[in-house]
Design an enzyme around this catalytic site. Structure first.
Site, PDB file in Angstrom:
ATOM      1  N   HIS A  56      -9.725  -3.408  -0.994  1.00 18.64           N
ATOM      2  CA  HIS A  56      -8.778  -4.255  -0.259  1.00 18.64           C
ATOM      3  C   HIS A  56      -9.111  -4.254   1.230  1.00 18.64           C
ATOM      4  O   HIS A  56      -9.738  -3.331   1.743  1.00 18.64           O
ATOM      5  CB  HIS A  56      -7.320  -3.853  -0.536  1.00 18.64           C
ATOM      6  CG  HIS A  56      -6.842  -2.593   0.109  1.00 18.64           C
ATOM      7  ND1 HIS A  56      -5.750  -1.888  -0.354  1.00 18.64           N
ATOM      8  CD2 HIS A  56      -7.274  -1.891   1.204  1.00 18.64           C
ATOM      9  CE1 HIS A  56      -5.541  -0.844   0.417  1.00 18.64           C
ATOM     10  NE2 HIS A  56      -6.448  -0.809   1.368  1.00 18.64           N
ATOM     11  N   ASN A  64     -10.264   0.488  -3.324  1.00 23.89           N
ATOM     12  CA  ASN A  64     -10.316  -0.586  -4.327  1.00 23.89           C
ATOM     13  C   ASN A  64     -10.859  -1.893  -3.745  1.00 23.89           C
ATOM     14  O   ASN A  64     -10.791  -2.934  -4.391  1.00 23.89           O
ATOM     15  CB  ASN A  64      -8.933  -0.816  -4.946  1.00 23.89           C
ATOM     16  CG  ASN A  64      -7.907  -1.346  -3.944  1.00 23.89           C
ATOM     17  OD1 ASN A  64      -8.215  -1.514  -2.761  1.00 23.89           O
ATOM     18  ND2 ASN A  64      -6.693  -1.585  -4.401  1.00 23.89           N
ATOM     19  N   GLU A  95      -4.727  -6.883  -1.939  1.00 25.32           N
ATOM     20  CA  GLU A  95      -5.197  -6.117  -3.084  1.00 25.32           C
ATOM     21  C   GLU A  95      -6.083  -6.993  -3.978  1.00 25.32           C
ATOM     22  O   GLU A  95      -6.069  -8.225  -3.842  1.00 25.32           O
ATOM     23  CB  GLU A  95      -3.992  -5.592  -3.874  1.00 25.32           C
ATOM     24  CG  GLU A  95      -3.017  -4.721  -3.055  1.00 25.32           C
ATOM     25  CD  GLU A  95      -3.558  -3.317  -2.729  1.00 25.32           C
ATOM     26  OE1 GLU A  95      -4.793  -3.106  -2.739  1.00 25.32           O
ATOM     27  OE2 GLU A  95      -2.727  -2.429  -2.452  1.00 25.32           O
ATOM     28  N   ASP A 146      -0.872  -5.311   9.080  1.00 22.38           N
ATOM     29  CA  ASP A 146       0.141  -5.186   8.035  1.00 22.38           C
ATOM     30  C   ASP A 146       1.222  -4.175   8.418  1.00 22.38           C
ATOM     31  O   ASP A 146       1.082  -3.443   9.405  1.00 22.38           O
ATOM     32  CB  ASP A 146      -0.514  -4.798   6.697  1.00 22.38           C
ATOM     33  CG  ASP A 146      -1.586  -3.714   6.851  1.00 22.38           C
ATOM     34  OD1 ASP A 146      -1.564  -2.982   7.864  1.00 22.38           O
ATOM     35  OD2 ASP A 146      -2.447  -3.604   5.977  1.00 22.38           O
TER      36      ASP A 146
HETATM   37  P1  PGA Z   1      -7.992   4.478   5.392  1.00 23.48           P
HETATM   38  O1  PGA Z   1      -7.426   3.135   4.765  1.00 23.48           O
HETATM   39  O2  PGA Z   1      -8.559   4.094   6.727  1.00 23.48           O
HETATM   40  O3  PGA Z   1      -6.789   5.367   5.558  1.00 23.48           O
HETATM   41  O4  PGA Z   1      -9.013   5.000   4.467  1.00 23.48           O
HETATM   42  C1  PGA Z   1      -8.236   2.006   4.787  1.00 23.48           C
HETATM   43  C2  PGA Z   1      -7.562   0.878   4.073  1.00 23.48           C
HETATM   44  O5  PGA Z   1      -6.811   1.124   3.110  1.00 23.48           O
HETATM   45  O6  PGA Z   1      -7.772  -0.280   4.468  1.00 23.48           O
END
Ligand code: PGA
Length: 239
Positions: free
Chosen positions: A136, A134, A141, A67
């Site tokens: 995702h 959450n 999301e 992304d």
């Molecule tokens: P993080 O993010 O590795 O910074 O915890 C993970 C994500 O949001 O997929």
């Protein structure tokens, strides 16, 4: 889904690195799906250190990223393109032309179409994923259809909050991103999902024990034939 439990973040990173190195040695022309965020940083440090010490080569490896924030140019320090260069690509012998990430500044509609075509041409041998608090994966999301392909997404408030630690102010976090869809992710031959820390424990519990539901996008991974969760004690504390 296979589960590898480790004591801490370092152990999680060691296990992820062992799997990536094995994949790269087995096929020096492999296509890797890569992620940004705090989670894969330990893995990327190990890949760079191993490249320097053992000479593991990435010269013919191809990468596609999950992304990118809409509106940030590739040289913006908070863009994922910049993150990947600084935290991984600059430390390897990879050909920059073989590293792919959606553009944050192209027309989003056209960019989604272009990226989808690219993903079809570059099936991933191994996909690395983090998980959001959450649930995702990439920027898919909660509520994202399981059949989704690359699309423009309005980030969830919880994601903006989680990611604001990397920006000066929460208002600076872009509100939109382009993300690989859940269907694109499921097309990878093999998937490694990494999770570390207390703030991931609910998402990890849902991933392992909850229903397979679009309310928890990561739960789709339970339907994948070759997915491994590498999780540390804190993130596994509800399992
Ligand atoms: P993080 O993010 O590795 O910074 O915890 C993970 C994500 O949001 O997929």
């Amino acid at each position: 889904m296979k589960i590898i439990r480790t004591t801490d973040y370092e152990g999680m990173s060691d296990a992820a690195f062992a799997a990536v190195k094995e994949a790269v040695l087995a096929d020096p022309k492999a296509t890797l799906g890569l992620a940004t965020g705090s989670t894969p940083l330990g893995l990327y440090k190990r890949m760079i250190a191993d490249h320097a010490a053992a000479g593991t080569s990435y010269r013919e490896i191809k990468t596609v990223n999950l992304d990118e924030y809409v509106s940030l140019p590739a040289d913006h320090p908070q863009s994922y393109a910049y993150f990947m260069r600084k935290n991984l690509f600059d430390g390897l012998d990879i050909d920059p032309a073989n590293t792919h990430i959606a553009s944050g500044t192209a027309d989003p509609g056209e960019e989604c179409v272009r990226y989808n075509i690219l993903l079809e041409a570059l099936p991933r041998d191994l996909q690395i994923l983090g998980i959001g608090s959450n649930g995702h994966i990439a920027f898919n999301e909660p509520g994202t259809p399981f059949g989704s392909v690359t699309h423009l997404v309005a980030l969830a408030e919880s994601t903006i909050r989680d990611n604001s630690r990397l920006f000066e102010k929460a208002e600076d976090v872009p509100r939109y991103a382009i993300t690989m869809g859940l269907s694109n992710i499921m097309h990878a031959k093999r998937i490694l999902i990494l999770a570390s820390g207390e703030n991931k424990k609910r998402a990890v519990s849902g991933l392992v024990k909850g229903p397979v539901t679009e309310d928890l996008p990561a739960s789709i991974l339970r339907l994948h034939p070759d997915c491994t969760l590498i999780v540390d004690e804190a993130a596994a504390s509800l399992l």
